[in-house]
Design a protein around this motif. Sequence first.
Motif, PDB file in Angstrom:
ATOM      1  N   ASN A 411       0.823  -1.217   0.000  1.00  0.00           N
ATOM      2  CA  ASN A 411       0.000   0.000   0.000  1.00  0.00           C
ATOM      3  C   ASN A 411       0.856   1.266   0.000  1.00  0.00           C
ATOM      4  O   ASN A 411       0.578   2.217  -0.723  1.00  0.00           O
ATOM      5  CB  ASN A 411      -0.932   0.008   1.218  1.00  0.00           C
ATOM      6  CG  ASN A 411      -1.959  -1.096   1.141  1.00  0.00           C
ATOM      7  OD1 ASN A 411      -2.466  -1.405   0.051  1.00  0.00           O
ATOM      8  ND2 ASN A 411      -2.276  -1.713   2.266  1.00  0.00           N
ATOM      9  N   GLY A 415       1.240   4.098  -3.050  1.00  0.00           N
ATOM     10  CA  GLY A 415       1.007   5.523  -2.804  1.00  0.00           C
ATOM     11  C   GLY A 415       2.170   6.373  -3.275  1.00  0.00           C
ATOM     12  O   GLY A 415       1.983   7.404  -3.938  1.00  0.00           O
ATOM     13  N   ASP A 418       2.341   6.453  -7.048  1.00  0.00           N
ATOM     14  CA  ASP A 418       1.334   7.340  -7.631  1.00  0.00           C
ATOM     15  C   ASP A 418       1.835   8.799  -7.634  1.00  0.00           C
ATOM     16  O   ASP A 418       1.615   9.533  -8.595  1.00  0.00           O
ATOM     17  CB  ASP A 418       0.033   7.240  -6.836  1.00  0.00           C
ATOM     18  CG  ASP A 418      -1.093   8.036  -7.484  1.00  0.00           C
ATOM     19  OD1 ASP A 418      -1.391   7.789  -8.662  1.00  0.00           O
ATOM     20  OD2 ASP A 418      -1.646   8.918  -6.792  1.00  0.00           O
ATOM     21  N   TYR A 426       0.454  16.569  -8.016  1.00  0.00           N
ATOM     22  CA  TYR A 426       0.837  16.676  -6.605  1.00  0.00           C
ATOM     23  C   TYR A 426       1.690  17.915  -6.306  1.00  0.00           C
ATOM     24  O   TYR A 426       1.801  18.326  -5.158  1.00  0.00           O
ATOM     25  CB  TYR A 426       1.596  15.419  -6.169  1.00  0.00           C
ATOM     26  CG  TYR A 426       0.718  14.241  -5.850  1.00  0.00           C
ATOM     27  CD1 TYR A 426       0.158  14.093  -4.584  1.00  0.00           C
ATOM     28  CD2 TYR A 426       0.464  13.263  -6.805  1.00  0.00           C
ATOM     29  CE1 TYR A 426      -0.630  13.004  -4.268  1.00  0.00           C
ATOM     30  CE2 TYR A 426      -0.334  12.159  -6.507  1.00  0.00           C
ATOM     31  CZ  TYR A 426      -0.880  12.036  -5.236  1.00  0.00           C
ATOM     32  OH  TYR A 426      -1.663  10.948  -4.932  1.00  0.00           O
ATOM     33  N   SER A 699      -7.169   3.521   1.404  1.00  0.00           N
ATOM     34  CA  SER A 699      -6.920   4.731   2.186  1.00  0.00           C
ATOM     35  C   SER A 699      -5.447   4.879   2.517  1.00  0.00           C
ATOM     36  O   SER A 699      -4.881   5.977   2.465  1.00  0.00           O
ATOM     37  CB  SER A 699      -7.740   4.706   3.484  1.00  0.00           C
ATOM     38  OG  SER A 699      -9.111   4.728   3.217  1.00  0.00           O
ATOM     39  N   HIS A 700      -4.803   3.768   2.843  1.00  0.00           N
ATOM     40  CA  HIS A 700      -3.378   3.802   3.176  1.00  0.00           C
ATOM     41  C   HIS A 700      -2.529   4.227   1.980  1.00  0.00           C
ATOM     42  O   HIS A 700      -1.490   4.880   2.148  1.00  0.00           O
ATOM     43  CB  HIS A 700      -2.938   2.433   3.681  1.00  0.00           C
ATOM     44  CG  HIS A 700      -3.385   2.156   5.079  1.00  0.00           C
ATOM     45  ND1 HIS A 700      -3.155   0.952   5.719  1.00  0.00           N
ATOM     46  CD2 HIS A 700      -4.045   2.929   5.978  1.00  0.00           C
ATOM     47  CE1 HIS A 700      -3.666   1.002   6.945  1.00  0.00           C
ATOM     48  NE2 HIS A 700      -4.216   2.183   7.117  1.00  0.00           N
ATOM     49  N   GLN A 701      -2.972   3.845   0.775  1.00  0.00           N
ATOM     50  CA  GLN A 701      -2.228   4.261  -0.414  1.00  0.00           C
ATOM     51  C   GLN A 701      -2.237   5.784  -0.555  1.00  0.00           C
ATOM     52  O   GLN A 701      -1.198   6.413  -0.767  1.00  0.00           O
ATOM     53  CB  GLN A 701      -2.825   3.613  -1.668  1.00  0.00           C
ATOM     54  CG  GLN A 701      -2.585   2.116  -1.771  1.00  0.00           C
ATOM     55  CD  GLN A 701      -3.119   1.547  -3.073  1.00  0.00           C
ATOM     56  OE1 GLN A 701      -3.260   2.275  -4.058  1.00  0.00           O
ATOM     57  NE2 GLN A 701      -3.430   0.250  -3.075  1.00  0.00           N
ATOM     58  N   TYR A 702      -3.432   6.357  -0.452  1.00  0.00           N
ATOM     59  CA  TYR A 702      -3.541   7.819  -0.586  1.00  0.00           C
ATOM     60  C   TYR A 702      -2.863   8.536   0.584  1.00  0.00           C
ATOM     61  O   TYR A 702      -2.269   9.609   0.419  1.00  0.00           O
ATOM     62  CB  TYR A 702      -5.016   8.231  -0.694  1.00  0.00           C
ATOM     63  CG  TYR A 702      -5.616   7.895  -2.036  1.00  0.00           C
ATOM     64  CD1 TYR A 702      -5.368   8.709  -3.138  1.00  0.00           C
ATOM     65  CD2 TYR A 702      -6.399   6.753  -2.207  1.00  0.00           C
ATOM     66  CE1 TYR A 702      -5.907   8.394  -4.381  1.00  0.00           C
ATOM     67  CE2 TYR A 702      -6.936   6.434  -3.445  1.00  0.00           C
ATOM     68  CZ  TYR A 702      -6.686   7.257  -4.535  1.00  0.00           C
ATOM     69  OH  TYR A 702      -7.209   6.945  -5.768  1.00  0.00           O
ATOM     70  N   ALA A 704      -0.232   7.449   2.260  1.00  0.00           N
ATOM     71  CA  ALA A 704       1.221   7.372   2.078  1.00  0.00           C
ATOM     72  C   ALA A 704       1.701   8.417   1.086  1.00  0.00           C
ATOM     73  O   ALA A 704       2.693   9.127   1.329  1.00  0.00           O
ATOM     74  CB  ALA A 704       1.608   5.969   1.608  1.00  0.00           C
ATOM     75  N   GLY A 705       1.002   8.542  -0.048  1.00  0.00           N
ATOM     76  CA  GLY A 705       1.403   9.509  -1.067  1.00  0.00           C
ATOM     77  C   GLY A 705       1.288  10.944  -0.587  1.00  0.00           C
ATOM     78  O   GLY A 705       2.208  11.763  -0.749  1.00  0.00           O
ATOM     79  N   THR A 706       0.150  11.260   0.036  1.00  0.00           N
ATOM     80  CA  THR A 706      -0.080  12.644   0.485  1.00  0.00           C
ATOM     81  C   THR A 706       0.867  13.025   1.621  1.00  0.00           C
ATOM     82  O   THR A 706       1.384  14.150   1.654  1.00  0.00           O
ATOM     83  CB  THR A 706      -1.544  12.815   0.947  1.00  0.00           C
ATOM     84  OG1 THR A 706      -2.418  12.347  -0.076  1.00  0.00           O
ATOM     85  CG2 THR A 706      -1.850  14.274   1.233  1.00  0.00           C
ATOM     86  N   CYS A 770     -10.885   9.918   2.849  1.00  0.00           N
ATOM     87  CA  CYS A 770     -10.849   8.675   2.078  1.00  0.00           C
ATOM     88  C   CYS A 770     -11.916   7.690   2.539  1.00  0.00           C
ATOM     89  O   CYS A 770     -12.502   6.964   1.738  1.00  0.00           O
ATOM     90  CB  CYS A 770      -9.476   8.019   2.197  1.00  0.00           C
ATOM     91  SG  CYS A 770      -8.173   8.905   1.336  1.00  0.00           S
TER      92      CYS A 770
END
Length: 784
Positions: A411, A415, A418, A426, A699-702, A704-706, A770
């Motif tokens: 995950n 993120g 992405d 971003y 949710s964890h993917q988003y 991590a990225g954010t 999320c």
Amino acid sequence: MFLKIVENDFKRNKIVTTAVFVFITMAVILASSAINNITNLIQSMSELQKRAVPADITQMHSGEFDQAEIDQFTEEHREDIAMQETMVLLTFDGSNIHFGENQTMAGTVQDISFVVQNQKFDFILDLDNEKLDVREGEVAVPIYFMEQYDLEIGETITVKNGEYVNEFVISDYARDYEMNSSLTSSKRFVLNQADYNEMRVMHAGELEYLIEFKLNENGDSQAVQTAYIEAGLPANGPIVGGKVFMIFNAMSDAAVAMVIILISILLIIIASLCIRLTFLATIDEDLREIGVMKAIGISKKDIKKVYLNKYRIMSLVAGIIGYLLSFAVVNLINGNMRLYISSDLTGNLKYILTLVAPLLVYFLIVIYCKRVLKKFDKISAVEALRSDIMEQKKNRKYSFSLLKNKFFSTNIYMGLRDVWKRFKIYRLLLFIFAVCTFIVILPLNVYNTMNSPEFSTYMGIGKSDMRIDLRKTDTITEDYKKLQEELQNDSDIEKYAAYITSSFHVKNTEGSWDYINIETGDFSVFPLKYLEGRPPEAEGEISLSYANALEDGLDKKVGDEVVVKAGEKEKTLKVTGIYQDITNGGKTAKADTSLGINEEAVLWYILSMDAAEGIDIREKMDYYQKTYESAQVNDIKEYTGQTLGNIIDQMSIVLIGGIAIAVIIIVLITVLFLRMLLSKDMSQIAIMRSVGLTAKNISHQYMAGTLMVLVLGIIFGVLASNYLGDFLVSIAMSSMGAAKIELVNVAWQTWLLCPLSLISIVGITIYVSCKVTVKEDLSVILRS
């Protein structure tokens, strides 16, 4: 029809619309408040100056002098001088002023004087800006002491000095144009003439004088000062021009207004970026509708108008609300102005000028919207109906195989992947996170700098544990020698240095004579940070403050020569260094002890010292304060804190406001960004859920990225505040005499507390945002 479409868009995108609306409103509130504050400041300063009629030239003097010579000088220069008045001050040590339950003003760094109201000009006013008229048995207390010691009208203060003891009832607060600011080192208490006469008869207090001149409208201030020096008139003290008092009075409020304008500009930029994010999300969602409208013949102009009208309405409503709320907000930030400058801030001009902010924000938003809407011109009806046009042009150059991931969980890796693949999207979020960090860290660093002992170096003072100032008394020279002997033999004192400041004549760029305050002593014991060069170390050497070295001062560089004169003796000194000093108008100098002192114009004696390791500094300070009652003993932090006074208080307000604004921005921006991103990724989210990924995994993917973008934004924001912040603050402080400020960076605050707080706030926001989206009905998403 168009109004119906706009109304439906409002209902469909409540969160996004609310976020953008809040940003526009906040930008208008801050910009309007700043303009309102500046307008009030200009009007209030003008009114205060009109009522107080301050002196254009003030010569402070201690010692005997002949008033007849001053009168003769005034008559000889009537083409420049309109009026002259000499105010007699009875100066006391803070330990002589008692109040409350056995409290005194012994710790103050200010010189305390008792005076009667002037007759011609330089009037001391009450809080209604009316000329003070104090009755017998009463006293008007300076606003500075009212704030510092919480003194209230109706309370009493007792003045004790030798055989003189008298109690006075506080009847008013004194608004003193010339000595309002904490940066001026003297404060005036106003008495009735009868009480003042009794004080003089009892020989209470030391006599000092303010020899003041009010010039004609076209009077030449520099010419009068030069003629005064050449005439050899009394000058045992500094001379101050009227412009210095004006700068000191306006400084803290002007600084707050400038910071607010900076934040409002950043908010306008952020609001514009929010609109861009909103349009990107809206275009993705409405692509089919846009295609239908184009297919049935609706023009590009009319389609754009649908989306533009929304932001026109939003900017108009936000502008009106922001404009109205700004008058409430300005009351929170101009409390210092109402107290020190004017309590009456009425007038129609501010209402008219404040309208500039909402109108400017409206036009900026509309112009930006039109620019972003040009994207519609590139979309044909056929491409819009295919609904994948926004994806066709995406760059798929970079690819990160999941099989190659060896360091992160799936995950987290997805993120981060992405973010790398869609960094163009971003980067807006990165910029906003960096700006928000900057808004928090810069005021924090400025506040820490002003509260730091290191700030003393910008006041022309080397860093030390303690500082002892000797007041002008009959025993001052004896006390000075005795104090040095005691410090020499005190094993609790690791090192000390003694300094004497005298007033000398100095030859200016035009070849005439001006005054200059020169401090002599050993400057290697508690060294300053020099902008250029080094301290004076040998005979014939001098260092100048930054303000003195400028073109409008003595116009000197390291290696140049300065001619000074004490009595009839002229000496040529070589400039060895340039340092920063915001005290005494920023114009000071330091010389080796071989220069000697000007016996007729000694201004003050100072001793700086460091305590030995393990010694209780406070206990040592108390000992010297009790042993030398005429001395003023402070640690450096306390000294700088009292000198900067309300500037530090104003900066604390800016700091709290900056934190609140940054938190609001970060929460709303994160919600808005995720709203756009999740809208674009709805199909992809549905596919991930259909192959077994849970809502938590997604949710964890988003998250991590954010959060990675947030961490990068924090790093950039902190670095910008550390480097760009030094530059901005130095520009602001250069007019005061400090051209190179190095902000104090408290590592645990800037690199631990603030980042962890922001990460927690963003993490919670991401989780909530999320959670709502990824749990929608999967069948509905796949059918769409």
